[in-house]
Design a protein around this motif. Structure first.
Motif, PDB file in Angstrom:
ATOM      1  N   GLY A  82       0.819  -1.216   0.000  1.00 30.60           N
ATOM      2  CA  GLY A  82       0.000   0.000   0.000  1.00 30.60           C
ATOM      3  C   GLY A  82       0.849   1.261   0.000  1.00 30.60           C
ATOM      4  O   GLY A  82       0.591   2.199  -0.766  1.00 30.60           O
ATOM      5  N   LEU A  83       1.877   1.296   0.838  1.00 31.72           N
ATOM      6  CA  LEU A  83       2.774   2.460   0.862  1.00 31.72           C
ATOM      7  C   LEU A  83       3.517   2.610  -0.456  1.00 31.72           C
ATOM      8  O   LEU A  83       3.712   3.721  -0.954  1.00 31.72           O
ATOM      9  CB  LEU A  83       3.764   2.351   2.026  1.00 31.72           C
ATOM     10  CG  LEU A  83       3.176   2.504   3.424  1.00 31.72           C
ATOM     11  CD1 LEU A  83       4.233   2.267   4.491  1.00 31.72           C
ATOM     12  CD2 LEU A  83       2.528   3.865   3.606  1.00 31.72           C
ATOM     13  N   ILE A  86       1.082   4.122  -2.940  1.00 30.28           N
ATOM     14  CA  ILE A  86       0.875   5.557  -2.686  1.00 30.28           C
ATOM     15  C   ILE A  86       2.068   6.363  -3.190  1.00 30.28           C
ATOM     16  O   ILE A  86       1.911   7.448  -3.743  1.00 30.28           O
ATOM     17  CB  ILE A  86       0.617   5.810  -1.188  1.00 30.28           C
ATOM     18  CG1 ILE A  86      -0.734   5.213  -0.779  1.00 30.28           C
ATOM     19  CG2 ILE A  86       0.660   7.302  -0.871  1.00 30.28           C
ATOM     20  CD1 ILE A  86      -0.951   5.166   0.733  1.00 30.28           C
ATOM     21  N   SER A  87       3.278   5.811  -3.035  1.00 30.79           N
ATOM     22  CA  SER A  87       4.480   6.540  -3.453  1.00 30.79           C
ATOM     23  C   SER A  87       4.517   6.788  -4.958  1.00 30.79           C
ATOM     24  O   SER A  87       5.142   7.741  -5.413  1.00 30.79           O
ATOM     25  CB  SER A  87       5.745   5.807  -3.009  1.00 30.79           C
ATOM     26  OG  SER A  87       6.031   4.710  -3.850  1.00 30.79           O
ATOM     27  N   PHE A  89       2.211   7.890  -6.704  1.00 29.68           N
ATOM     28  CA  PHE A  89       1.485   9.122  -6.998  1.00 29.68           C
ATOM     29  C   PHE A  89       2.155  10.370  -6.425  1.00 29.68           C
ATOM     30  O   PHE A  89       1.700  11.481  -6.654  1.00 29.68           O
ATOM     31  CB  PHE A  89       0.040   9.012  -6.501  1.00 29.68           C
ATOM     32  CG  PHE A  89      -0.711   7.904  -7.169  1.00 29.68           C
ATOM     33  CD1 PHE A  89      -1.138   8.037  -8.481  1.00 29.68           C
ATOM     34  CD2 PHE A  89      -0.945   6.710  -6.514  1.00 29.68           C
ATOM     35  CE1 PHE A  89      -1.814   7.005  -9.120  1.00 29.68           C
ATOM     36  CE2 PHE A  89      -1.616   5.669  -7.138  1.00 29.68           C
ATOM     37  CZ  PHE A  89      -2.048   5.819  -8.450  1.00 29.68           C
ATOM     38  N   GLU A  97       8.032  10.869  -1.624  1.00 34.20           N
ATOM     39  CA  GLU A  97       8.103   9.647  -2.422  1.00 34.20           C
ATOM     40  C   GLU A  97       9.166   8.700  -1.874  1.00 34.20           C
ATOM     41  O   GLU A  97       8.925   7.495  -1.735  1.00 34.20           O
ATOM     42  CB  GLU A  97       8.427   9.982  -3.879  1.00 34.20           C
ATOM     43  CG  GLU A  97       8.570   8.731  -4.726  1.00 34.20           C
ATOM     44  CD  GLU A  97       9.389   8.949  -5.967  1.00 34.20           C
ATOM     45  OE1 GLU A  97       9.152   8.205  -6.927  1.00 34.20           O
ATOM     46  OE2 GLU A  97      10.273   9.825  -5.987  1.00 34.20           O
ATOM     47  N   LEU A 100       7.998   7.152   1.526  1.00 32.42           N
ATOM     48  CA  LEU A 100       6.948   6.158   1.326  1.00 32.42           C
ATOM     49  C   LEU A 100       7.496   4.889   0.677  1.00 32.42           C
ATOM     50  O   LEU A 100       7.155   3.779   1.094  1.00 32.42           O
ATOM     51  CB  LEU A 100       5.822   6.734   0.466  1.00 32.42           C
ATOM     52  CG  LEU A 100       4.918   7.769   1.126  1.00 32.42           C
ATOM     53  CD1 LEU A 100       4.039   8.456   0.089  1.00 32.42           C
ATOM     54  CD2 LEU A 100       4.073   7.116   2.208  1.00 32.42           C
TER      55      LEU A 100
END
Length: 121
Positions: A82-83, A86-87, A89, A97, A100
């Protein structure tokens, strides 16, 4: 499925996590060394890494949970993925970035190590 194959999956996933950390933390040095890399250090490498990590981690961790029954392995791995997602984006090269990505691959690598140890024991 033999334990040897499951072990190989986890070790492969841990290697991929290590390569990601090298990419994230060694950006400046690697940019100098691999200046002609045709985008190996670009933002697309995160999408490629995530595309490789999702099925590899999903299968290896799911298989491990079936063998040893420790669902926390999958939860930790999912948090890491998940992390990492997210990174993708976040702005490329920014501190958000990098934090994450490093946190995500560290959690995912830890999940694979836990998975390996739990399957042995």
């Amino acid at each position: 499925m033999p334990k040897r194959f499951s072990s190989l999956l986890d070790k492969s996933a841990m290697t991929l996590s290590g390569l990601c950390i090298v990419h994230c933390l060694g950006g400046t040095l690697l940019a100098t060394i691999f200046a002609a890399s045709s985008g190996w250090l670009g933002h697309d490498v995160h999408l490629i890494g995530l595309a490789l990590a999702l099925p590899l981690a999903g299968f290896a961790l799911w298989r491990g949970v079936l063998v040893h029954g420790q669902a926390g392995v999958a939860v930790l791995g999912a948090l890491g993925i998940g992390l990492m997602a997210i990174s993708v984006f976040a702005g490329h090269g920014g501190s958000t970035e990098i934090m994450l990505s490093v946190a995500g691959v560290s959690l995912l690598g830890g999940a694979h190590l836990w998975n390996l140890r739990a399957a042995r024991g």
